[in-house]
Design a protein around this motif. Sequence first.
Motif, PDB file in Angstrom:
ATOM      1  N   GLN A   1       0.475  -1.434   0.151  1.00  0.00           N
ATOM      2  CA  GLN A   1      -0.373   0.209   0.082  1.00  0.00           C
ATOM      3  C   GLN A   1       0.952   0.830   0.204  1.00  0.00           C
ATOM      4  O   GLN A   1       1.969   1.332   1.009  1.00  0.00           O
ATOM      5  N   LEU A   2       0.556   1.747  -0.698  1.00  0.00           N
ATOM      6  CA  LEU A   2       1.114   3.520  -0.676  1.00  0.00           C
ATOM      7  C   LEU A   2      -0.063   4.338  -0.240  1.00  0.00           C
ATOM      8  O   LEU A   2      -1.217   4.739  -1.223  1.00  0.00           O
ATOM      9  N   GLN A   3       0.510   5.774   0.438  1.00  0.00           N
ATOM     10  CA  GLN A   3      -0.015   6.443   0.804  1.00  0.00           C
ATOM     11  C   GLN A   3       0.769   7.370   0.650  1.00  0.00           C
ATOM     12  O   GLN A   3       1.962   7.619   1.129  1.00  0.00           O
ATOM     13  N   LEU A   4      -0.119   8.496  -0.032  1.00  0.00           N
ATOM     14  CA  LEU A   4       0.398  10.142  -0.199  1.00  0.00           C
ATOM     15  C   LEU A   4       0.005  11.213   0.411  1.00  0.00           C
ATOM     16  O   LEU A   4      -1.614  11.320   1.093  1.00  0.00           O
ATOM     17  N   ASN A   5       0.962  12.383   1.191  1.00  0.00           N
ATOM     18  CA  ASN A   5       0.316  12.921   2.379  1.00  0.00           C
ATOM     19  C   ASN A   5       0.250  14.386   1.225  1.00  0.00           C
ATOM     20  O   ASN A   5       0.464  14.023  -0.335  1.00  0.00           O
ATOM     21  N   THR A   6       0.141  16.072   1.916  1.00  0.00           N
ATOM     22  CA  THR A   6      -0.560  16.458   0.791  1.00  0.00           C
ATOM     23  C   THR A   6       0.969  17.593   0.395  1.00  0.00           C
ATOM     24  O   THR A   6       2.130  16.862   0.083  1.00  0.00           O
ATOM     25  N   HIS A   7       0.271  17.336  -1.448  1.00  0.00           N
ATOM     26  CA  HIS A   7       1.039  17.448  -1.996  1.00  0.00           C
ATOM     27  C   HIS A   7       2.571  17.117  -2.195  1.00  0.00           C
ATOM     28  O   HIS A   7       3.259  17.338  -2.109  1.00  0.00           O
ATOM     29  N   SER A   8       1.833  15.887  -3.119  1.00  0.00           N
ATOM     30  CA  SER A   8       2.705  14.769  -2.973  1.00  0.00           C
ATOM     31  C   SER A   8       3.675  14.469  -4.771  1.00  0.00           C
ATOM     32  O   SER A   8       1.440  14.541  -5.122  1.00  0.00           O
ATOM     33  N   ALA A   9       4.237  13.624  -5.178  1.00  0.00           N
ATOM     34  CA  ALA A   9       3.846  12.536  -6.192  1.00  0.00           C
ATOM     35  C   ALA A   9       5.422  12.063  -6.156  1.00  0.00           C
ATOM     36  O   ALA A   9       5.948  12.368  -6.033  1.00  0.00           O
ATOM     37  N   ALA A  10       4.665  10.988  -6.586  1.00  0.00           N
ATOM     38  CA  ALA A  10       5.629   9.738  -6.851  1.00  0.00           C
ATOM     39  C   ALA A  10       4.994   8.832  -8.063  1.00  0.00           C
ATOM     40  O   ALA A  10       4.108   8.770  -8.943  1.00  0.00           O
ATOM     41  N   ASP A  11       6.511   8.025  -9.314  1.00  0.00           N
ATOM     42  CA  ASP A  11       6.117   7.170  -9.894  1.00  0.00           C
ATOM     43  C   ASP A  11       6.373   5.704  -9.341  1.00  0.00           C
ATOM     44  O   ASP A  11       7.012   5.838  -7.981  1.00  0.00           O
ATOM     45  N   LEU A  12       5.837   4.795 -10.245  1.00  0.00           N
ATOM     46  CA  LEU A  12       6.197   3.544  -9.834  1.00  0.00           C
ATOM     47  C   LEU A  12       6.681   2.769 -10.735  1.00  0.00           C
ATOM     48  O   LEU A  12       5.914   3.093 -12.221  1.00  0.00           O
ATOM     49  N   ARG A  13       7.631   2.070  -9.898  1.00  0.00           N
ATOM     50  CA  ARG A  13       8.341   0.717 -11.546  1.00  0.00           C
ATOM     51  C   ARG A  13       8.354  -0.345 -10.871  1.00  0.00           C
ATOM     52  O   ARG A  13       9.125  -0.538  -9.961  1.00  0.00           O
ATOM     53  N   PHE A  14       7.356  -1.445 -11.000  1.00  0.00           N
ATOM     54  CA  PHE A  14       6.947  -2.773 -11.269  1.00  0.00           C
ATOM     55  C   PHE A  14       7.233  -3.628 -12.511  1.00  0.00           C
ATOM     56  O   PHE A  14       6.852  -2.969 -13.888  1.00  0.00           O
ATOM     57  N   ASN A  15       8.534  -4.665 -11.677  1.00  0.00           N
ATOM     58  CA  ASN A  15       8.624  -5.409 -13.237  1.00  0.00           C
ATOM     59  C   ASN A  15       9.287  -6.606 -12.762  1.00  0.00           C
ATOM     60  O   ASN A  15       9.065  -6.770 -11.129  1.00  0.00           O
ATOM     61  N   ALA A  16       9.130  -7.783 -12.758  1.00  0.00           N
ATOM     62  CA  ALA A  16       9.784  -8.805 -12.527  1.00  0.00           C
ATOM     63  C   ALA A  16      10.960  -9.240 -12.104  1.00  0.00           C
ATOM     64  O   ALA A  16      11.176 -10.198 -11.089  1.00  0.00           O
ATOM     65  N   ARG A  17      12.321  -7.793 -11.622  1.00  0.00           N
ATOM     66  CA  ARG A  17      13.210  -7.453 -11.118  1.00  0.00           C
ATOM     67  C   ARG A  17      13.034  -6.351  -9.807  1.00  0.00           C
ATOM     68  O   ARG A  17      14.319  -6.538  -8.736  1.00  0.00           O
ATOM     69  N   GLN A  18      12.174  -5.617  -9.783  1.00  0.00           N
ATOM     70  CA  GLN A  18      12.170  -4.487  -9.087  1.00  0.00           C
ATOM     71  C   GLN A  18      10.807  -3.827  -8.306  1.00  0.00           C
ATOM     72  O   GLN A  18       9.825  -4.168  -9.149  1.00  0.00           O
ATOM     73  N   ARG A  19      11.106  -3.337  -6.974  1.00  0.00           N
ATOM     74  CA  ARG A  19       9.408  -2.859  -7.192  1.00  0.00           C
ATOM     75  C   ARG A  19       9.898  -1.059  -6.831  1.00  0.00           C
ATOM     76  O   ARG A  19      10.930  -1.252  -5.512  1.00  0.00           O
ATOM     77  N   LEU A  20       9.895  -0.462  -7.307  1.00  0.00           N
ATOM     78  CA  LEU A  20      10.735   0.674  -7.308  1.00  0.00           C
ATOM     79  C   LEU A  20       9.387   1.648  -6.664  1.00  0.00           C
ATOM     80  O   LEU A  20       8.211   1.740  -7.833  1.00  0.00           O
ATOM     81  N   VAL A  21       9.655   2.239  -6.088  1.00  0.00           N
ATOM     82  CA  VAL A  21       8.363   3.444  -6.154  1.00  0.00           C
ATOM     83  C   VAL A  21       9.581   4.831  -5.817  1.00  0.00           C
ATOM     84  O   VAL A  21      10.309   4.821  -5.529  1.00  0.00           O
ATOM     85  N   SER A  22      10.016   5.978  -6.734  1.00  0.00           N
ATOM     86  CA  SER A  22      10.271   7.572  -7.040  1.00  0.00           C
ATOM     87  C   SER A  22       9.578   8.699  -6.785  1.00  0.00           C
ATOM     88  O   SER A  22       8.397   9.008  -7.002  1.00  0.00           O
ATOM     89  N   LEU A  23       9.990   8.815  -5.452  1.00  0.00           N
ATOM     90  CA  LEU A  23       9.059   9.871  -4.793  1.00  0.00           C
ATOM     91  C   LEU A  23       9.939  11.601  -5.614  1.00  0.00           C
ATOM     92  O   LEU A  23      11.403  12.161  -5.697  1.00  0.00           O
ATOM     93  N   ARG A  24       8.679  12.548  -6.181  1.00  0.00           N
ATOM     94  CA  ARG A  24       8.907  13.657  -6.599  1.00  0.00           C
ATOM     95  C   ARG A  24       9.125  14.743  -5.918  1.00  0.00           C
ATOM     96  O   ARG A  24      10.185  14.886  -6.164  1.00  0.00           O
TER      97      ARG A  24
END
Length: 320
Positions: A134-157
Amino acid sequence: MNTEPGAVPDPQMVRQAIDWMLRMGSERASPRLQRQCADWRAADQRHELAWQRIQAMSQEVASHYRAVPGAGQALEASAQRLGRRQALKLLGVVALLGSAGWLGRDLEQWQQWSSDFATGVGEQRRFNLPDGSQLQLNTHSAADLRFNARQRLVSLRHGEIMISCQPDSRPFQVSNRDGLFETAQGRFSVRQQDTCTRLSVTSGKVAIYPAQGGALTWAQAGQSWQLDQQGLRLIARPDMDMGAWADGLIVTRDMRLQAFLEEVGRYRHGYLGCASGIADLRLSGVFRLADTDALLALLPQTLPVQVRTRTRFWVQLEPA
């Protein structure tokens, strides 16, 4: 299209709203012009959102200029030397430049359209990820998701996120400007501020890889860490529960009033501050984020302060 504070106005609509504001001022808001403006606002919810945003900006800038000795007189003198429409356009440009920080926040929101997940000011959202985490975003936030066979990555902008990670054969990673944070299972939050990043671990443990290099550090449950250009350090006694926002709360422990107001200000538009004489007052307690006006109204019950409200976008605490 919603008109809540966190909603993002269309840039074209904003330009139209500015034009209406100038016309309403330069033509002394005749009844006919007032009806036309009202019709434009009612024709589309995006029009109303843009209008409210421009009005809020105008009020905030006016309050800032009133606080600067001589600024108002200088602007008025310029207006007297020019025709009414030209003067209003000049003041409009000055206002736009003077509130560059305010507009910059909204321009950043427009950039969020390209993000996989985003929230506006005062908005919090929760997302279920493909792996059951589960991903929760707080006020005024942005993030990208990169899921594939090798990784689970969230990039916080920008902004702040909370991860509740489910076990998987792949590590779960969060990356941002200052480093990489990795866990196999657990719950943790990452907050990117102007000059640093803060990590708070609720459960499990998180590996910290600083972007500037250095040894791997393990953050344990119950710990908070700060990462910046100077390196990594453990926050021995945080003045705020860094994960409480995920439950809609601000929980403080002997926190300076000024720092508390800066935190509350993240969840609302406009100016929120305090007089210098009360900035060092200390505050401990549990406060709900759902209604920041109600939250501020509670402060005089425990501190020798009063809340001074000029508009909903300009609030200052002063000595009682």
